[in-house]
Design an enzyme around this catalytic site. Structure first.
Site, PDB file in Angstrom:
ATOM      1  CE1 TYR A   1       6.974 -11.849  11.269  1.00 38.23           C
ATOM      2  CE2 TYR A   1       6.174 -12.405  13.446  1.00 38.23           C
ATOM      3  CZ  TYR A   1       6.501 -11.458  12.495  1.00 38.23           C
ATOM      4  OH  TYR A   1       6.339 -10.137  12.769  1.00 38.23           O
TER       5      TYR A   1
ATOM      6  CD  GLU B   1      10.261 -10.805   8.296  1.00 41.07           C
ATOM      7  OE1 GLU B   1      11.446 -11.049   7.998  1.00 41.07           O
ATOM      8  OE2 GLU B   1       9.943  -9.992   9.183  1.00 41.07           O
TER       9      GLU B   1
ATOM     10  CG  ASP C   1      -7.330   3.236  -4.170  1.00 43.02           C
ATOM     11  OD1 ASP C   1      -7.967   2.187  -3.929  1.00 43.02           O
ATOM     12  OD2 ASP C   1      -6.871   3.976  -3.276  1.00 43.02           O
TER      13      ASP C   1
ATOM     14  CB  THR D   1      -9.651  -2.437   0.762  1.00 47.04           C
ATOM     15  OG1 THR D   1     -10.898  -2.145   0.123  1.00 47.04           O
ATOM     16  CG2 THR D   1      -8.954  -1.134   1.132  1.00 47.04           C
TER      17      THR D   1
ATOM     18  CE  LYS E   1     -12.576   0.604   2.021  1.00 49.18           C
ATOM     19  NZ  LYS E   1     -11.900   1.815   1.523  1.00 49.18           N
TER      20      LYS E   1
ATOM     21  NE  ARG F   1     -11.039  -3.383   8.265  1.00 49.08           N
ATOM     22  CZ  ARG F   1     -11.872  -2.347   8.159  1.00 49.08           C
ATOM     23  NH1 ARG F   1     -13.148  -2.473   8.464  1.00 49.08           N
ATOM     24  NH2 ARG F   1     -11.420  -1.202   7.763  1.00 49.08           N
TER      25      ARG F   1
HETATM   26  C1  PLP Z   1     -10.787   2.493   1.949  1.00 44.88           C
HETATM   27  C2  PLP Z   1      -9.840   3.076   0.960  1.00 44.88           C
HETATM   28  C3  PLP Z   1      -8.448   3.004   1.125  1.00 44.88           C
HETATM   29  C4  PLP Z   1      -7.780   2.636   2.429  1.00 44.88           C
HETATM   30  O1  PLP Z   1      -8.053   1.478   2.983  1.00 44.88           O
HETATM   31  P1  PLP Z   1      -7.733   1.207   4.542  1.00 44.88           P
HETATM   32  O2  PLP Z   1      -7.856  -0.257   4.562  1.00 44.88           O
HETATM   33  O3  PLP Z   1      -8.778   1.952   5.301  1.00 44.88           O
HETATM   34  O4  PLP Z   1      -6.355   1.694   4.825  1.00 44.88           O
HETATM   35  C5  PLP Z   1      -7.633   3.459   0.109  1.00 44.88           C
HETATM   36  N1  PLP Z   1      -8.152   3.966  -1.008  1.00 44.88           N
HETATM   37  C6  PLP Z   1      -9.482   4.079  -1.206  1.00 44.88           C
HETATM   38  C7  PLP Z   1      -9.995   4.659  -2.473  1.00 44.88           C
HETATM   39  C8  PLP Z   1     -10.364   3.647  -0.220  1.00 44.88           C
HETATM   40  O5  PLP Z   1     -11.675   3.788  -0.406  1.00 44.88           O
END
Ligand code: PLP
Length: 419
Positions: free
Chosen positions: A51, A53, A197, A223, A226, A232
């Site tokens: 932990y 924080e 994003d 994220t 991807k 993750r």
């Molecule tokens: C995948 C994605 C997210 C969210 O990610 P999670 O890990 O699934 O919560 C946010 N914004 C965009 C543009 C995404 O493609």
């Protein structure tokens, strides 16, 4: 796996079956990938037991001798790779990362502007069914019907009318380059904070295969799982000006203790992403997507926006006289994994839309190149045709052919099968 199979044979068997499935199938979901063995190992470590924080040097728990340097390494590598002043590597995933941005800059009821979900945006960009669209006032831009692309003049007109405090660019089904400089100009004009994003394209940006949102965006949200090929998780990156607000929003604003095993795996992925090999990987993803797009177009498939600049293709199946869902299900039976997806101005319902969405990050991780894309396009063509006619023999034959090719290109990180 021996302890797991002894303790819980049911879960062990399912994990094994999933590994087999990931080995045997052609995975075309653009948000999915195969991480390296090193990334998998980092996620399965004793860092999980801690932990912590707070932030490095400012924790609420003792015993952080090893955790602080892990998080500092992840942060420093993110800063170097993306050329940002500040990085927060603690968000649990992309959606909580975006929620932290709202918490940093907005009050409930304030206006957020993002791309509409059915046009390719993400739920968390102010779409109605998401908390971001019910606690905040979401206004949405789309793409032009004639081009399938964002029209910045339309975005500017809407922004001037609605005066959002937060402006999102990026999405989940955007096959084209995002004009970060153009969005930044609009954000400045209306006094909005611009969030890029880049969840889908972070790996392409890191590898120089897509322009960077730095220095145009106030905040970059991504994220890590991807195209970036990490665990993750998520990161928020920003200028020094917004560093405190972002950090406070993530912790203590929204989250408790960070997932340190994930932080370690993010650090590993960022180290991998800084290599020449990864640059080549990022460019190969795009080359493969372009080649696949051309091969599909040559077989009569209609691509939204006419093609792709990145890793992703959005296919409108209307002209093929089949909906997205039955096509996706037939492809899945053939060992080709895609998702059904709305296309812009889709006359069908979101749960039964007109299109499918495909991408090349995972197949590129296995080493497939442009020369393989006509084969992939042929399979998709044959299966879509077979799905319309109800010909399961073709589906079964393609499944065997897919497995043969996949066997020749083993995926990274599937230790159990290679052991
Ligand atoms: C995948 C994605 C997210 C969210 O990610 P999670 O890990 O699934 O919560 C946010 N914004 C965009 C543009 C995404 O493609």
């Amino acid at each position: 796996m021996s302890s797991l199979s002894q303790t819980d044979p049911e879960i062990a068997a399912l994990v094994g079956a999933e590994e087999q499935l990931q080995a045997d199938t052609l995975r075309l979901i653009p948000s999915e990938n195969y991480v390296s063995q090193a990334v998998i190992e980092a996620t399965g470590t004793v860092l999980q037991n801690k932990y912590s924080e707070g932030y490095p040097g400012k924790r609420y728990y003792e015993g952080q001798q090893n955790i602080d340097p892990v998080e500092t390494l992840a942060v420093e590598r993110a800063k170097a790779l993306f050329h940002v002043d500040h990085a927060n590597v603690q968000p649990y995933s992309g959606s909580p990362a975006n929620l932290a941005v709202y918490l940093a800059f907005l009050r409930p009821g304030d206006t957020v502007m993002g791309m509409a979900l059915p046009m390719g945006g993400h739920l968390t960009h102010g779409w109605g069914v998401s908390a971001t669209g019910s606690w905040f006032r979401g206004v949405q831009y789309g793409v032009r019907q004639d081009t399938g692309r964002v029209d910045l003049d339309e975005v500017r007109d809407l922004a001037l009318k609605e005066r959002p405090k937060l402006l999102f660019c990026g999405g989940t089904a955007v096959p084209r380059t995002i004009d970060f400089a153009g969005f930044a100009e609009i954000a400045r004009e209306v006094g909005a904070v611009l969030v890029a994003d880049v969840a889908h394209i972070a790996g392409l940006i890191a590898g120089g295969a897509h322009p960077s949102p730095v220095p145009y965006a106030d905040v970059v949200s991504t994220t890590t799982h991807k195209t970036l090929r990490g665990p993750r998780g998520a990161m928020l990156m920003c200028t020094e000006e917004h560093a405190k607000a972002i950090d406070r929003a993530v912790f203590p604003g929204l989250q408790g203790g960070p997932h340190n095993h994930t932080t370690a795996a993010i650090a590993v992925a960022l180290k991998e992403a800084a290599t020449e090999d990864f640059r080549a990987y990022a460019h190969q993803i795009v080359a493969n997507a372009k080649a696949l797009g051309q091969a599909l177009a040559a077989r009569g498939f209609e691509l939204v926006s006419g093609g792709t600049d990145n890793h992703l293709l959005l296919i409108d199946l209307t002209g093929k006289e089949i909906a997205g869902k039955p096509a996706a299900k037939a492809l899945d039976r053939a060992g080709i994994v895609v998702n059904y997806n709305t296309v812009p101005y889709d006359p069908r319902k979101p749960f039964d839309p007109s299109g499918i969405r495909i991408g090349t990050p995972a197949l590129t991780s296995r080493g497939l190149t442009e020369g393989h894309m006509p084969i992939v396009a042929d399979w998709i063509d044959q299966v879509v045709d077979a799905a319309r006619k109800g010909d399961e023999e073709v589906v079964a034959r393609v499944r065997a052919e897919v497995k043969d090719l996949m066997d020749a290109f083993p995926a990274p990180g599937l230790s159990r099968l290679s052991a």
